[in-house]
Design a protein around this motif. Structure first.
Motif, PDB file in Angstrom:
ATOM      1  N   ASP A 162       0.821  -1.212   0.000  1.00  0.00           N
ATOM      2  CA  ASP A 162       0.000   0.000   0.000  1.00  0.00           C
ATOM      3  C   ASP A 162       0.854   1.261   0.000  1.00  0.00           C
ATOM      4  O   ASP A 162       0.851   2.034  -0.966  1.00  0.00           O
ATOM      5  CB  ASP A 162      -0.932  -0.012   1.220  1.00  0.00           C
ATOM      6  N   VAL A 163       1.628   1.502   1.069  1.00  0.00           N
ATOM      7  CA  VAL A 163       2.262   2.807   1.270  1.00  0.00           C
ATOM      8  C   VAL A 163       3.135   3.216   0.090  1.00  0.00           C
ATOM      9  O   VAL A 163       3.017   4.333  -0.439  1.00  0.00           O
ATOM     10  CB  VAL A 163       3.090   2.815   2.568  1.00  0.00           C
ATOM     11  N   LEU A 164       4.037   2.348  -0.345  1.00  0.00           N
ATOM     12  CA  LEU A 164       4.947   2.707  -1.427  1.00  0.00           C
ATOM     13  C   LEU A 164       4.227   2.886  -2.748  1.00  0.00           C
ATOM     14  O   LEU A 164       4.466   3.851  -3.485  1.00  0.00           O
ATOM     15  CB  LEU A 164       6.040   1.642  -1.573  1.00  0.00           C
ATOM     16  N   THR A 165       3.351   1.954  -3.073  1.00  0.00           N
ATOM     17  CA  THR A 165       2.656   2.022  -4.360  1.00  0.00           C
ATOM     18  C   THR A 165       1.650   3.172  -4.381  1.00  0.00           C
ATOM     19  O   THR A 165       1.495   3.851  -5.399  1.00  0.00           O
ATOM     20  CB  THR A 165       1.975   0.687  -4.654  1.00  0.00           C
ATOM     21  N   THR A 166       0.975   3.392  -3.268  1.00  0.00           N
ATOM     22  CA  THR A 166       0.052   4.525  -3.182  1.00  0.00           C
ATOM     23  C   THR A 166       0.812   5.846  -3.312  1.00  0.00           C
ATOM     24  O   THR A 166       0.385   6.768  -4.020  1.00  0.00           O
ATOM     25  CB  THR A 166      -0.723   4.474  -1.860  1.00  0.00           C
ATOM     26  N   SER A 167       1.945   5.944  -2.636  1.00  0.00           N
ATOM     27  CA  SER A 167       2.730   7.179  -2.684  1.00  0.00           C
ATOM     28  C   SER A 167       3.343   7.397  -4.062  1.00  0.00           C
ATOM     29  O   SER A 167       3.441   8.534  -4.537  1.00  0.00           O
ATOM     30  CB  SER A 167       3.831   7.125  -1.615  1.00  0.00           C
ATOM     31  N   TRP A 168       3.761   6.316  -4.706  1.00  0.00           N
ATOM     32  CA  TRP A 168       4.295   6.439  -6.067  1.00  0.00           C
ATOM     33  C   TRP A 168       3.214   6.964  -7.011  1.00  0.00           C
ATOM     34  O   TRP A 168       3.453   7.884  -7.811  1.00  0.00           O
ATOM     35  CB  TRP A 168       4.808   5.087  -6.542  1.00  0.00           C
ATOM     36  N   GLN A 169       2.009   6.418  -6.900  1.00  0.00           N
ATOM     37  CA  GLN A 169       0.916   6.911  -7.736  1.00  0.00           C
ATOM     38  C   GLN A 169       0.624   8.374  -7.424  1.00  0.00           C
ATOM     39  O   GLN A 169       0.377   9.177  -8.339  1.00  0.00           O
ATOM     40  CB  GLN A 169      -0.339   6.068  -7.520  1.00  0.00           C
ATOM     41  N   ALA A 170       0.644   8.729  -6.141  1.00  0.00           N
ATOM     42  CA  ALA A 170       0.379  10.120  -5.761  1.00  0.00           C
ATOM     43  C   ALA A 170       1.367  11.058  -6.433  1.00  0.00           C
ATOM     44  O   ALA A 170       0.995  12.121  -6.951  1.00  0.00           O
ATOM     45  CB  ALA A 170       0.458  10.268  -4.248  1.00  0.00           C
ATOM     46  N   ALA A 171       2.631  10.675  -6.436  1.00  0.00           N
ATOM     47  CA  ALA A 171       3.648  11.519  -7.053  1.00  0.00           C
ATOM     48  C   ALA A 171       3.510  11.545  -8.573  1.00  0.00           C
ATOM     49  O   ALA A 171       3.636  12.603  -9.202  1.00  0.00           O
ATOM     50  CB  ALA A 171       5.041  11.043  -6.644  1.00  0.00           C
ATOM     51  N   LYS A 172       3.241  10.399  -9.168  1.00  0.00           N
ATOM     52  CA  LYS A 172       3.049  10.368 -10.621  1.00  0.00           C
ATOM     53  C   LYS A 172       1.842  11.207 -11.034  1.00  0.00           C
ATOM     54  O   LYS A 172       1.876  11.898 -12.057  1.00  0.00           O
ATOM     55  CB  LYS A 172       2.880   8.927 -11.097  1.00  0.00           C
ATOM     56  N   TYR A 173       0.780  11.156 -10.254  1.00  0.00           N
ATOM     57  CA  TYR A 173      -0.425  11.920 -10.574  1.00  0.00           C
ATOM     58  C   TYR A 173      -0.217  13.421 -10.402  1.00  0.00           C
ATOM     59  O   TYR A 173      -1.038  14.219 -10.865  1.00  0.00           O
ATOM     60  CB  TYR A 173      -1.587  11.454  -9.690  1.00  0.00           C
TER      61      TYR A 173
END
Length: 394
Positions: A162-173
């Motif tokens: 969750d944390v890493l993948t969610t944060s990666w998406q947040a940054a990409k978005y």
């Protein structure tokens, strides 16, 4: 087996429940070695009890060792070390084929009008037993589990759930361009990692807002500029002063409905959680308004023609957006549950070596046995004892 169960608003307990079993040929059974508490779990703990039943097993950030697999599961086998994504996706439907795993059409909870099923997360998302337990049944295991190597402690890989993948998406978005200034609202686990990933993806400057000393200190030692909103009169003015009056190129809103600064909405949400379930569900689905202080900060601090990435969880059905201002500023907004497996190949090479470029080893503040999960929920909720991220060890 032992499992952390929801028992009522503000009450969880570790109980003995039946061991999970293979039910479908696409299932796997995984023995949990680590399972984390997420900020989203606090929504269940405090607010969303009308969508839970007493005894529901919580948790959606798990990893462990494969014990058994169904006949159609071939990419993992007993003995493999795996991380389990929080969303349950099949990998082959129309949505999954496009990388929208959080909208998987095989596991969508259509009767609730929601996307892919989630582990340990209410009737809205399938009421699938979660991973804060000794064992977990994993549906769609022919696709979901992420095999990880030995050589590092669990916490190096656990946050792929969750944390890493969610944060990666947040940054990409957030549409980060080299040299951009990125603002992050909130320095919980998602805000911490979003800020670090924004820097990794090329942001020239990352500024983050919070008021908890331990959170601010963690961000600062990872190269993030901070604003303590408890020590400034006007956060927006502070951001504008730091950006020469322009605002941030991208804002990552990592707080969600836990935001401070909106006492009326906070009281209303808590009151709804105390109503009988049918009435509470109707009130939430018809009149629900989130605490929107963090969103308002994002709206006011993003530059004209900038981008807002909303990764904090919201549950309201009647949230008021300042549409005239957003339209006038030409703001782009992107949001949604993380498509976990879409980002794994980008992140995994950053975890397997010794250099730890994202600072993943500097996130967990508390490691506790599963039996102490109720205490862990309390210190996480109240931000006591420097608690930023809790990992339970079943």
């Amino acid at each position: 087996m032992k499992a952390l169960t929801w028992q009522g608003t503000g009450k969880v307990s570790v109980e003995t429940v039946p061991d999970p079993k293979i039910q479908e040929p696409t299932d796997a059974i995984v023995r949990m070695t680590s399972t984390a508490i997420c900020g989203s779990d606090l929504h269940l703990y405090d607010v969303l009890g009308m969508y839970l039943d007493k005894g529901d097993v919580l948790g959606h950030e798990p990893m462990g060792i494969v014990e058994e697999v169904g006949a159609q599961v071939t990419h993992i086998k007993p003995g493999d070390r795996v991380v389990i994504p929080f969303n349950i996706s099949c990998g082959h439907c129309w949505m999954c084929a496009k990388g929208f795993f959080a909208q998987c059409e095989t596991t969508q909870v259509r009767e609730q009008g929601k996307g892919a099923s989630l582990f340990g997360y209410t009737k809205l998302y399938g009421q699938v037993p979660g991973g804060q337990a000794e064992y977990l049944r994993v549906p769609q295991a022919q696709f979901g589990p992420i095999k990880v190597p030995d050589g590092h402690p669990d916490e190096r890989y656990l946050f792929l759930s969750d944390v890493l993948t969610t944060s990666w998406q947040a940054a990409k978005y957030a549409d980060i361009e080299p040299g951009d200034t990125v603002l992050v609202t909130g320095l919980g686990p998602i805000g911490q990692m979003s800020a670090r990933i924004a820097r990794h993806l090329g942001a020239g400057r990352v500024i983050a807002i919070d008021s908890v000393p331990e959170r601010l200190a963690m961000a600062e030692r990872n190269g993030i500029e901070t604003i303590d909103f408890g020590k400034v009169d006007d956060v927006t003015a502070a951001v504008m002063d730091m950006t020469d009056g322009r605002g941030a190129d991208g804002v990552i809103e990592a707080v969600g409905m836990e935001a401070h600064g909106t006492p009326f909405q906070s009281a209303a949400m808590k009151a709804a959680g105390l109503l009988p379930d049918p009435i509470a569900r109707k009130a939430t689905e018809t009149f629900g308004v989130d605490r929107m202080a963090a969103l308002r900060t994002a709206f006011s601090t993003v530059r004209r023609a900038g981008t807002i990435s909303i990764i904090g969880v919201y549950g309201g059905e009647a949230d008021p957006f300042p549409m005239m201002d957003l339209f006038d500023k030409g703001v782009t907004m992107r949001m949604g549950q993380a498509h976990v497996k879409r980002w794994v190949d980008d992140i995994m090479p950053l975890l397997t070596g010794d250099s730890d470029p994202l600072g993943v080893d500097d996130l967990t503040t508390h490691r506790l046995p599963l039996d102490e999960a109720p205490h862990a929920y309390e210190i996480f909720k109240k931000k006591e004892d420097g608690c930023i991220k809790v990992v339970l060890k079943p």
